[in-house]
Design an enzyme around this catalytic site. Structure first.
Site, mmCIF file in Angstrom:
data_model
loop_
_atom_site.group_PDB
_atom_site.id
_atom_site.type_symbol
_atom_site.label_atom_id
_atom_site.label_comp_id
_atom_site.label_asym_id
_atom_site.label_seq_id
_atom_site.Cartn_x
_atom_site.Cartn_y
_atom_site.Cartn_z
ATOM 1 N N CYS A 157 0.802 -1.216 0.000
ATOM 2 C CA CYS A 157 0.000 0.000 0.000
ATOM 3 C C CYS A 157 0.845 1.280 0.000
ATOM 4 C CB CYS A 157 -0.985 -0.064 1.170
ATOM 5 S SG CYS A 157 -2.411 1.009 0.943
ATOM 6 N N HIS A 171 -3.337 -5.577 2.705
ATOM 7 C CA HIS A 171 -2.919 -5.762 4.094
ATOM 8 C C HIS A 171 -3.486 -7.110 4.504
ATOM 9 C CE1 HIS A 171 -1.752 -1.515 4.607
ATOM 10 N NE2 HIS A 171 -2.788 -1.238 3.849
HETATM 11 N N1 GLN Z 1 -2.317 6.731 2.398
HETATM 12 C C1 GLN Z 1 -2.365 5.860 1.265
HETATM 13 C C2 GLN Z 1 -3.744 5.801 0.621
HETATM 14 O O1 GLN Z 1 -4.731 6.104 1.256
HETATM 15 C C3 GLN Z 1 -1.910 4.487 1.670
HETATM 16 C C4 GLN Z 1 -2.845 3.818 2.629
HETATM 17 C C5 GLN Z 1 -2.342 2.509 3.190
HETATM 18 O O2 GLN Z 1 -1.148 2.254 3.266
HETATM 19 N N2 GLN Z 1 -3.285 1.690 3.651
HETATM 20 O O3 GLN Z 1 -3.822 5.452 -0.530
#
Ligand code: GLN
Length: 241
Positions: A92, A191
């Site tokens: 992510c 995740h």
């Molecule tokens: N902040 C980034 C987004 O919202 C990554 C989010 C994350 O790592 N879950 O796309």
């Protein structure tokens, strides 16, 4: 001895991402493969070429903004390590960093390292939910599952996706692609944490890391019945039983 690194463990650790390193290390030690985990903190010197496996987790836009600058000084060294076969798992926010940039919902542009040909742009609503993806590991299709929560939509240039979305959104919710695979770099929006949920992917990364240090990549089987049942239940919940 395999050396695993965790980049910015205190800043990039969303939704139990640290579990990815725990799973990597456990599946090594259960097979008597010695492994050590090194945490790489903001501002600390590091030579990524000395690592065999690097994990970069996800973060909120705020945390990503904090570490973008520190990360820039690592660009060339990390790029060399990747060319040299370093095994990387980036999830992510960590995934977004390896691309050219991430344009957040507030129109702020967080620069990435540009090591992978992709960019990310925030969309009007977050893409949240359980997700299933078909990936190819050693020439065989494998279904992996995880949980995604991102506002960023990632678009790929001259790089291959990690897999195809079976359920959920993946890179951007429109092109049916999820993640990236480039040399030994694996990126994903999933995740979960991803590796404890998907032992075949974990073992694939362990084998690649063993190859990197010139060791036999063949792995002794482990008792994965529990993980397989959990994976099957996750797929069934998504209507993919
Ligand atoms: N902040 C980034 C987004 O919202 C990554 C989010 C994350 O790592 N879950 O796309």
């Amino acid at each position: 001895m395999l050396v695993a690194g965790h980049l910015y463990p205190d800043l990039l650790n969303l939704y139990g991402d640290r579990g990815n390193l725990i799973a990597f290390a456990r599946r090594c030690t259960w097979r008597n493969i010695p492994v050590t985990v090194r945490e790489i903190i903001l501002g600390e010197p590091v030579d990524f070429r000395e690592l065999d496996f690097l994990f970069i987790g996800g973060g909120s836009d705020r945390e990503q903004g904090i570490m973008a600058e520190d990360l820039r000084r690592h660009r060339d060294n990390l790029g060399e390590a990747i060319e040299d076969g370093l095994v990387v798992l980036a999830i992510c926010g960590g995934y977004q960093f390896l691309g050219h940039h991430y344009q957040t919902g507030t129109e702020r542009v967080i620069p990435g390292l540009g090591l992978l040909d992709l960019y990310t742009q925030a969309g009007p609503r977050r893409l949240i939910g359980n997700c299933a993806v078909e990936v190819e590991l050693d020439g065989r299709p494998v279904r992996i599952t995880g949980f995604e929560n991102h506002s960023g939509r990632t678009f790929l240039g001259r790089v291959q996706p990690l897999g195809r979305v079976l359920a959920g959104y993946g890179n951007n919710g429109t092109d049916g692609l999820e993640g990236v695979r480039f040399r030994n770099v694996f990126c994903s929006y999933l995740h979960g944490p991803l590796l404890p949920k998907n032992p075949r992917l974990t073992d694939h990364l362990v084998s690649l890391a063993l190859k990197r240090v010139g060791r036999n990549p063949a792995l002794a089987p482990l008792d994965d019945r529990l993980e397989e049942r959990a994976g099957a239940a996750a797929l069934a919940r998504l209507g993919l039983g």
